[in-house]
Motif scaffolding. Structure first.
Motif, PDB file in Angstrom:
ATOM      1  N   ALA A 183     -15.720   1.609   9.094  1.00 55.15           N
ATOM      2  CA  ALA A 183     -14.296   1.591   8.763  1.00 55.15           C
ATOM      3  C   ALA A 183     -13.453   1.909   9.983  1.00 55.15           C
ATOM      4  CB  ALA A 183     -14.005   2.584   7.644  1.00 55.15           C
ATOM      5  N   GLY A 184     -13.973   2.774  10.863  1.00 53.30           N
ATOM      6  CA  GLY A 184     -13.232   3.081  12.074  1.00 53.30           C
ATOM      7  C   GLY A 184     -13.013   1.856  12.925  1.00 53.30           C
ATOM      8  N   ALA A 380      -6.988   1.437  -3.280  1.00 52.74           N
ATOM      9  CA  ALA A 380      -5.764   0.702  -3.607  1.00 52.74           C
ATOM     10  C   ALA A 380      -4.535   1.369  -3.016  1.00 52.74           C
ATOM     11  CB  ALA A 380      -5.631   0.586  -5.128  1.00 52.74           C
ATOM     12  N   PHE A 381      -4.435   2.691  -3.159  1.00 50.28           N
ATOM     13  CA  PHE A 381      -3.244   3.376  -2.637  1.00 50.28           C
ATOM     14  C   PHE A 381      -3.252   3.355  -1.104  1.00 50.28           C
ATOM     15  CE2 PHE A 381      -0.039   6.605  -2.052  1.00 50.28           C
ATOM     16  CZ  PHE A 381       0.771   6.459  -3.173  1.00 50.28           C
ATOM     17  N   PHE A 382      -4.430   3.533  -0.508  1.00 48.25           N
ATOM     18  CA  PHE A 382      -4.557   3.451   0.942  1.00 48.25           C
ATOM     19  C   PHE A 382      -4.103   2.076   1.430  1.00 48.25           C
ATOM     20  CE2 PHE A 382      -6.828   2.843   4.917  1.00 48.25           C
ATOM     21  CZ  PHE A 382      -6.678   4.060   5.559  1.00 48.25           C
ATOM     22  N   THR A 383      -4.489   1.029   0.713  1.00 46.97           N
ATOM     23  CA  THR A 383      -4.077  -0.336   1.059  1.00 46.97           C
ATOM     24  C   THR A 383      -2.564  -0.481   0.979  1.00 46.97           C
ATOM     25  OG1 THR A 383      -6.156  -1.294   0.327  1.00 46.97           O
ATOM     26  CG2 THR A 383      -4.255  -2.754   0.396  1.00 46.97           C
ATOM     27  N   ALA A 384      -1.962   0.051  -0.080  1.00 48.25           N
ATOM     28  CA  ALA A 384      -0.519  -0.090  -0.272  1.00 48.25           C
ATOM     29  C   ALA A 384       0.272   0.601   0.832  1.00 48.25           C
ATOM     30  CB  ALA A 384      -0.126   0.471  -1.638  1.00 48.25           C
ATOM     31  N   VAL A 385      -0.247   1.699   1.341  1.00 45.98           N
ATOM     32  CA  VAL A 385       0.466   2.449   2.375  1.00 45.98           C
ATOM     33  C   VAL A 385       0.261   1.828   3.756  1.00 45.98           C
ATOM     34  CG1 VAL A 385       0.617   4.684   3.563  1.00 45.98           C
ATOM     35  CG2 VAL A 385       0.410   4.591   1.073  1.00 45.98           C
ATOM     36  N   VAL A 386      -0.993   1.547   4.113  1.00 47.74           N
ATOM     37  CA  VAL A 386      -1.313   1.102   5.472  1.00 47.74           C
ATOM     38  C   VAL A 386      -1.456  -0.421   5.568  1.00 47.74           C
ATOM     39  CG1 VAL A 386      -2.842   1.541   7.432  1.00 47.74           C
ATOM     40  CG2 VAL A 386      -2.533   3.306   5.715  1.00 47.74           C
ATOM     41  N   ARG A 387      -1.645  -1.109   4.458  1.00 48.31           N
ATOM     42  CA  ARG A 387      -1.779  -2.565   4.397  1.00 48.31           C
ATOM     43  C   ARG A 387      -3.020  -3.070   5.153  1.00 48.31           C
ATOM     44  NH1 ARG A 387       3.580  -3.736   2.664  1.00 48.31           N
ATOM     45  NH2 ARG A 387       4.044  -1.812   1.513  1.00 48.31           N
ATOM     46  N   VAL A 388      -4.147  -2.391   4.934  1.00 48.08           N
ATOM     47  CA  VAL A 388      -5.414  -2.817   5.535  1.00 48.08           C
ATOM     48  C   VAL A 388      -6.465  -2.891   4.429  1.00 48.08           C
ATOM     49  CG1 VAL A 388      -5.042  -2.086   7.915  1.00 48.08           C
ATOM     50  CG2 VAL A 388      -5.716  -0.388   6.212  1.00 48.08           C
ATOM     51  N   PRO A 389      -6.438  -3.932   3.598  1.00 45.16           N
ATOM     52  CA  PRO A 389      -7.338  -3.980   2.433  1.00 45.16           C
ATOM     53  C   PRO A 389      -8.818  -3.996   2.810  1.00 45.16           C
ATOM     54  CG  PRO A 389      -6.198  -6.079   2.750  1.00 45.16           C
ATOM     55  CD  PRO A 389      -5.545  -5.096   3.658  1.00 45.16           C
ATOM     56  N   VAL A 390      -9.208  -4.726   3.844  1.00 44.26           N
ATOM     57  CA  VAL A 390     -10.623  -4.792   4.214  1.00 44.26           C
ATOM     58  C   VAL A 390     -11.115  -3.422   4.664  1.00 44.26           C
ATOM     59  CG1 VAL A 390     -12.298  -5.853   5.771  1.00 44.26           C
ATOM     60  CG2 VAL A 390     -10.410  -7.223   4.856  1.00 44.26           C
ATOM     61  N   THR A 391     -10.312  -2.760   5.499  1.00 46.98           N
ATOM     62  CA  THR A 391     -10.687  -1.414   5.943  1.00 46.98           C
ATOM     63  C   THR A 391     -10.806  -0.469   4.759  1.00 46.98           C
ATOM     64  OG1 THR A 391      -9.585  -1.739   8.072  1.00 46.98           O
ATOM     65  CG2 THR A 391     -10.008   0.523   7.402  1.00 46.98           C
ATOM     66  N   ALA A 392      -9.873  -0.560   3.824  1.00 47.07           N
ATOM     67  CA  ALA A 392      -9.887   0.329   2.661  1.00 47.07           C
ATOM     68  C   ALA A 392     -11.165   0.135   1.833  1.00 47.07           C
ATOM     69  CB  ALA A 392      -8.652   0.080   1.800  1.00 47.07           C
ATOM     70  N   PHE A 395     -14.094   1.460   3.843  1.00 47.17           N
ATOM     71  CA  PHE A 395     -13.933   2.903   4.012  1.00 47.17           C
ATOM     72  C   PHE A 395     -14.422   3.660   2.769  1.00 47.17           C
ATOM     73  CE2 PHE A 395     -11.133   6.611   3.418  1.00 47.17           C
ATOM     74  CZ  PHE A 395     -11.507   7.350   4.526  1.00 47.17           C
ATOM     75  N   VAL A 396     -13.949   3.269   1.598  1.00 43.94           N
ATOM     76  CA  VAL A 396     -14.353   3.954   0.367  1.00 43.94           C
ATOM     77  C   VAL A 396     -15.827   3.699   0.073  1.00 43.94           C
ATOM     78  CG1 VAL A 396     -13.930   4.156  -2.107  1.00 43.94           C
ATOM     79  CG2 VAL A 396     -12.004   3.858  -0.545  1.00 43.94           C
ATOM     80  N   PHE A 397     -16.289   2.491   0.370  1.00 39.57           N
ATOM     81  CA  PHE A 397     -17.711   2.201   0.161  1.00 39.57           C
ATOM     82  C   PHE A 397     -18.587   3.118   1.031  1.00 39.57           C
ATOM     83  CE2 PHE A 397     -21.509  -0.018   1.696  1.00 39.57           C
ATOM     84  CZ  PHE A 397     -22.207  -0.126   0.509  1.00 39.57           C
ATOM     85  N   GLU A 398     -18.178   3.342   2.281  1.00 35.35           N
ATOM     86  CA  GLU A 398     -18.961   4.220   3.151  1.00 35.35           C
ATOM     87  C   GLU A 398     -18.963   5.659   2.641  1.00 35.35           C
ATOM     88  OE1 GLU A 398     -19.347   3.366   7.645  1.00 35.35           O
ATOM     89  OE2 GLU A 398     -17.265   2.906   7.169  1.00 35.35           O
ATOM     90  N   LEU A 399     -17.873   6.056   1.982  1.00 34.86           N
ATOM     91  CA  LEU A 399     -17.837   7.415   1.446  1.00 34.86           C
ATOM     92  C   LEU A 399     -18.839   7.595   0.314  1.00 34.86           C
ATOM     93  CD1 LEU A 399     -13.990   8.159   1.320  1.00 34.86           C
ATOM     94  CD2 LEU A 399     -15.654   9.098   2.924  1.00 34.86           C
ATOM     95  N   LYS A 400     -19.032   6.559  -0.495  1.00 34.18           N
ATOM     96  CA  LYS A 400     -19.890   6.681  -1.678  1.00 34.18           C
ATOM     97  C   LYS A 400     -21.230   5.957  -1.521  1.00 34.18           C
ATOM     98  CE  LYS A 400     -21.066   7.943  -5.735  1.00 34.18           C
ATOM     99  NZ  LYS A 400     -21.527   9.326  -5.928  1.00 34.18           N
ATOM    100  N   THR A 401     -21.259   4.910  -0.692  1.00 33.47           N
ATOM    101  CA  THR A 401     -22.472   4.099  -0.465  1.00 33.47           C
ATOM    102  C   THR A 401     -23.117   3.654  -1.777  1.00 33.47           C
ATOM    103  OG1 THR A 401     -23.908   6.062  -0.300  1.00 33.47           O
ATOM    104  CG2 THR A 401     -22.944   5.229   1.748  1.00 33.47           C
TER     105      THR A 401
END
Length: 882
Positions: A183-184, A380-392, A395-401
């Motif tokens: 995600a980074g 979803a909220f991260f996407t709405a704020v930063v507008r990076v849907p792929v990263t979001a 990012f969340v997938f890496e947190l939960k795997t």
């Protein structure tokens, strides 16, 4: 760290290295990226531990002495200290840091250094430990980028390489903060840099992975990542739940867009209030502390609160309260330009929203997996704020795997992105940059034409060279017969050194038969013929050079100068791909101006370059204007990147207008008609020349500071160009230390030294004396030493003309004028010695354009006097003849 602070041998080794051995070596870049990852991980851990310790102390004190007293007071004190630290040491360390990194990657001159990183680290610990509701991950991005920029500045790299390292530092900072290396990298590519070129991707991946691994190792004592960084119950997804995920995406998009608008509005309100940064952050800390003190106990510990919300351990009404409180407390904290980020708050808000939708589904259907909704809401909220849907999503997938979360994330992030873009286009960081007057053209963030051209396409292939077997006398003769100020030195056809007039000026009493190889600069910095023009420009600026030899191996094939690059840029801006046409100046654009009554017989131009000395320079210009009944034109120039259009680039002019308004107030006190203007331009000198032409300037008062001197120039590139091309009369001023620091130092009794040697410029200097000497107040009038230097070889010099001129000047000025003939072999040495022995406050002399710009072995006379005399020096050059 400046080069002179580095170990001398190491720095010389760096200077002698070819550009191709560092800037274009992939192995070198990978090694540097690994080091950046390690440093970013250490910084992220220090930040985490510092915030945790300080926040724990705050909570403990609140439990002991009462929250209503400790939380507001702690927020005020810690916030004030953080703001004061940033104001004093590094104003660039404000905010989350994403805008600074994004602007730097878009080639704007935003400071990124070790100082920025340290101030950001300490400031973030203070404000987050003080209870402000912001995150620490965005600051780690800023810190990682700043550390990468500092590391790149210590090594001889190209601009593109440095830019890629900054991107790698940003990726490493985010990966170290969240332990999400993929995600980074995606965040840097999708939002910050939008460049997926080979080296950028490689270095970002290496730095990101290293940062994440080192971060985990420092905390867990193992190289193995945990199977799930976010420990939530089992994740499941069913087709029947799609309508609720659509609902979650819509709500996240609407509320995320509202959140962004609230942030931007709050920042505008703070600008209107115009409080110092320290008080802004302190007051927001106090207000936040007061609000939190009146909320349930679990709100007092930000880290604990976020963990509780993410885990879903609250009832729906407490989650709703947490969402509303976090929403407004984050806006409140961010409005003060507080050093803290939005990643953590956005994830908490998204998870709270997800839990609420999950509870709603369970209420309607009796089934539902709240944990899945929480994770989808985070993305979803991260996407709405930063507008990076792929990263979001990643990012969340890496947190939960857990692959079961991918489909819900894709649905909610896609819907959230579309809804948010429909409400308000563009990411928060883009809007924040635009509020600062920075408009990033995504097409311009890639390689520009300077990166596409090579040194061989621009260089001069016919090069004047010298043989290493020449003697000093022969070198001096060769230089006197050439217009160049530096020459490559060859031995058996190979480049072995370079010699410039600066090298000759350093020689003291060296015999004329001294061989060239003893005083030339050995192992000069060179570029290979295939090096990009951006690399060439970087080396010229980095090592303050005026020319670079172009080589193939050790064979000299050409030479490239700053003038060659300027000519290419001008031709490219005109759409001309050739590099042999004459340089066409870039136009400047007036963005602000005021006009006063046209009451004067002429007009004096005063370019205000240094705000700290503007008052002193205005007094000098005003004295001449009053004596000669002229108006004044005060000019401020804002320079912009070459790829931007001066007429279409928004700029912030607030500070410039404030300075001009201060000058206008001074002018009203002296009853002088003053016009002001602010110009936007690619080149400062060209903007000044445009003003001279358009405003019909008769005389220009220009400040010169030895601090701004560059090797290969006499007074600096801007001043040198104006001396050569400004058609009006020119008064060049070097302020003494007292006048530079205390403008009121002009108002004192003084001694003036005025060397004369005949000629129109010396007469012009004397004509300006009546006005300039009015700067100094009575009771005691200034004493003027009128001196003339005579050669000691003349048997009987005539002093009569000097005495007659002194008598005439005394009658004109009505103040003491003392004639002083001096016999000396060196004009400069005689004047410098007299100025020091008689403690003269001002040295004023008239010089021609040629004597201002032509250097001899002893050094330029006017420049030598201006540099070595500690008091104020005024050089006067007459109008240029067409």
């Amino acid at each position: 760290m400046q080069p002179h602070l580095m170990p001398r041998r190491f720095y010389q080794w760096l200077k002698s290295r070819s550009l191709a051995l560092s800037a274009t070596d992939t192995r070198y870049a990978i090694a540097e990226a690994s080091l950046i990852g390690v440093l970013s991980a250490i910084a992220a851990l220090i930040l985490k531990q510092g915030v945790g310790w300080l926040g724990g102390q705050r909570v403990a004190l609140a439990n002991q002495f009462g929250a209503m007293m400790v939380l507001p007071l702690g927020g005020l004190i810690l916030g004030y200290l953080a703001g004061l630290l940033i104001e004093t040491l590094s104003p660039t360390a404000t905010g989350g840091g994403m805008t600074q990194v994004k602007a730097a990657l878009a080639r704007y001159r935003v400071p990124l250094s070790l100082r920025v990183a340290l101030v950001k680290l300490i400031g973030t610990i203070l404000v987050l430990g003080g209870g402000l509701t912001l995150g620490r991950r965005a600051p780690t991005v800023h810190i990682g980028a700043a550390l990468a920029a500092q590391l790149s500045s210590w090594l001889p790299t190209s601009p593109e390489h440095r830019r890629q390292m900054i991107a790698a530092g940003a990726a490493a900072g985010l990966a170290a903060g969240f332990a999400t290396p993929i995600a980074g990298v995606l965040f840097v590519i999708e939002e910050l840099m939008r460049d997926a070129s080979g080296l950028t991707l490689e270095t970002a991946l290496v730095a990101s992975f290293t940062g994440a691994v080192v971060s985990q190792l420092l905390q867990l004592s193992t190289f193995n990542f945990p199977s799930s960084l976010l420990d939530l119950p089992d994740i499941a997804f069913y087709a029947s739940e799609i309508p609720f995920y659509l609902l979650l995406g819509i709500l996240a998009g609407l509320l995320g867009a509202l959140f962004n608008r609230g942030l931007l509005l709050s920042v505008k309100i703070q600008k209107v209030l115009n409080l110092p940064l320290s008080w802004r952050i302190g007051l927001m800390g106090m207000v936040s502390g007061f609000i939190i003190a009146n909320l349930p106990l679990f709100f007092r510990d930000n880290t604990g609160l976020r963990f509780i919300v993410l885990k879903g351990e609250l009832q729906w009404h407490d989650i709703l309260l947490a969402f509303v409180a976090h929403f407004f407390l984050t806006i409140l904290a961010y409005s003060a330009n507080t050093p803290g980020g939005l990643f953590g708050p956005a994830l908490v808000l998204g998870s709270a929203l997800g839990y609420l939708v999950g509870d709603f589904e369970e209420f309607l259907t009796g089934t539902g997996t709240e944990s899945t909704y929480a994770l989808a809401g985070m993305g979803a909220f991260f996407t709405a704020v930063v507008r990076v849907p792929v990263t979001a999503i990643v990012f969340v997938f890496e947190l939960k795997t857990n692959f079961n979360i991918v489909l819900p994330l894709m649905v909610t992030c896609a819907v959230s992105y579309m809804v948010a873009e429909g409400v308000s286009r563009g990411s928060l960081y883009e809007h924040m940059l635009q509020a600062r007057g920075i408009y990033i053209n995504e097409g311009a963030t890639g390689q520009d034409f300077l990166s596409k051209l090579t040194a061989s396409q621009v260089m001069q292939s016919k090069v004047e060279t010298l043989s290493s077997s020449l003697t000093l006398d022969e070198v001096l003769q060769a230089m006197s017969n050439s217009s160049h100020r530096g020459f490559p030195v060859l031995a058996e056809g190979q480049l072995v050194g370079i010699v410039t007039q600066n090298d000759l000026a350093k020689l003291k009493k060296v015999p004329g038969f001294t061989p060239l190889w003893e005083f030339m600069t050995r192992k000069p910095i060179t570029v290979q013929s295939e090096a990009s023009l951006s690399d060439v420009l970087y080396l010229l600026n980095r090592y303050q050079l005026s020319r670079l030899p172009v080589t193939e191996g050790n064979k000299l094939v050409g030479i490239i100068t700053r003038t060659d690059i300027i000519r290419v840029e001008a031709n490219q801006l005109q759409g001309d791909d050739t590099t042999i046409n004459e340089m066409v100046p870039d136009p400047s654009y007036i963005t602000y101006q005021t006009r006063a009554p046209l009451t004067g017989e002429g007009r004096i131009l005063l370019p205000l370059i240094n705000p700290e000395t503007a008052t002193s320079m205005f007094k000098i210009g005003a004295a001449i204007a009053q004596e000669q009944n002229q108006e004044m034109e005060c000019l401020q120039v804002i320079t912009i990147p070459k790829h931007s259009d001066p007429a279409q680039t928004p700029v912030i002019t607030q500070h410039n207008r404030q300075l001009l308004q201060r000058i206008e107030r001074l002018a009203r006190q002296d009853n002088i008609s003053v016009h002001t203007q602010i110009r936007v331009a690619h080149d400062r000198a060209q903007a000044i020349l445009d003003t001279i032409r358009e405003r019909h300037i008769n005389l220009m008062v220009l400040e010169w500071s030895p601090k701004n001197h560059l090797p290969g120039t006499i007074f600096g590139p801007v001043v040198d160009l104006l001396i050569r091309k400004a058609p009006c009369e020119l008064v060049l001023v070097k302020l003494g230390p007292e006048e530079e620091t205390y403008p009121e130092a002009l108002d004192k009794d003084t001694t003036w030294l005025v060397p004369v040697a005949g000629g129109p410029n010396a007469k012009l200097a004397i004509e300006l004396l009546p006005g300039l000497t009015q700067l100094y107040t009575r009771p005691r009038s200034p004493i003027i030493w009128l001196c003339q230097v005579f050669s000691p070889h003349k048997p009987t010099p005539s002093y009569q003309s000097l005495e007659v001129e002194a008598k005439q000047l005394k009658a004109q000025l009505e103040r003491p004028v003392i004639p002083l003939p001096i016999r000396s072999q060196s004009v400069a040495d005689a004047i410098i010695h007299l100025a020091e022995s008689e403690t003269c406050d001002v040295v004023m002399l008239g010089v021609s354009r040629e004597s201002l710009l032509v250097q001899v072995m002893q050094g330029n006379v006017a420049k030598t006097i201006a540099q070595k005399v500690k008091s104020t020096v005024i050089l006067v050059r007459g109008r240029l003849e067409d």
